[in-house]
Write a protein that holds these residues in place. Structure first.
Motif, short mmCIF file in Angstrom:
data_model
loop_
_atom_site.label_atom_id
_atom_site.label_comp_id
_atom_site.label_asym_id
_atom_site.label_seq_id
_atom_site.Cartn_x
_atom_site.Cartn_y
_atom_site.Cartn_z
N TYR A 89 0.84 -1.19 0.00
CA TYR A 89 0.00 0.00 0.00
C TYR A 89 0.87 1.24 0.00
N ILE A 141 1.11 5.30 1.00
CA ILE A 141 0.56 6.31 1.89
C ILE A 141 1.24 7.64 1.58
N TRP A 151 -4.86 5.95 7.54
CA TRP A 151 -4.28 5.36 6.33
C TRP A 151 -3.79 3.93 6.57
N ILE A 206 -9.24 10.37 4.76
CA ILE A 206 -8.65 9.86 3.51
C ILE A 206 -9.52 10.37 2.36
#
Length: 178
Positions: free
Chosen positions: A19, A21, A34, A63
């Motif tokens: 992922y 961020i 996050w 987010i």
């Protein structure tokens, strides 16, 4: 970007975490949001949940794309049976063909009836959904396109980001009316 990568291993599963961020988060709450969102697919395997994970879930609205999706889900919308929508479309096409200049078409929904006002005439059709807190208007004219076909059994009429969607057609600009 900050990359969150690794393997999440429990007694019963093995999961890949991969992922991105943003690097410029403004608070620990944003970071927790996050990270917990990144680990969302593995939530059931993280029991008991760490306190930061639970706190992060509370701040998912920080987010941007999550906030956007929640706004989209909460948009004013209703659903009209396809057969009723076809009849409504025929009536609106006939009315639009008689318009010589751009005029306002207003949509409102009271939780039971979708009302469309065009050139002083009101077209009503039974619909389902949650009542709209406002009415919305779009400018239409002789050449305004309406959907050619309705493929689903329920035709959605909704408002989002300055556009009114009727079936698969977007009419814009769409504005709140009083």
């Amino acid at each position: 970007m900050v990359l969150l990568r690794g393997i999440l291993q429990t007694k019963r599963t093995l999961g890949l975490v991969d992922y991105e961020i943003p690097p410029n988060l403004g608070s620990a709450r944003e970071a927790a949001a996050w990270i917990s969102y990144a680990l969302k697919p593995h939530r059931s395997h993280l029991e008991p949940l760490p306190a930061w994970f639970v706190e992060g879930e509370l701040y998912w609205d920080l987010i941007p794309f999550v906030r956007h999706m929640r706004d989209y889900e909460a948009r004013p919308k209703c659903y009209v049976d396809r057969e009723y929508a076809r009849t409504l479309k025929r009536k609106l096409r006939a009315a639009l063909s008689e318009i010589s200049k751009d005029t306002e078409m207003t949509f409102s929904f009271d939780g039971r009836v979708l009302s469309i006002t065009l050139c002083g005439a009101v077209y009503e059709v039974i619909a389902s959904g949650t009542n709209w807190t406002s009415a919305y208007s779009v400018m239409v004219g002789h050449g305004t396109a309406l959907p050619t076909r309705f493929t689903s059994p329920a035709v959605e009429v909704s408002v989002f980001e300055g556009a009114l969607t009727f079936g698969n057609m977007r009419l814009k600009p769409c504005e709140v009316t009083t």
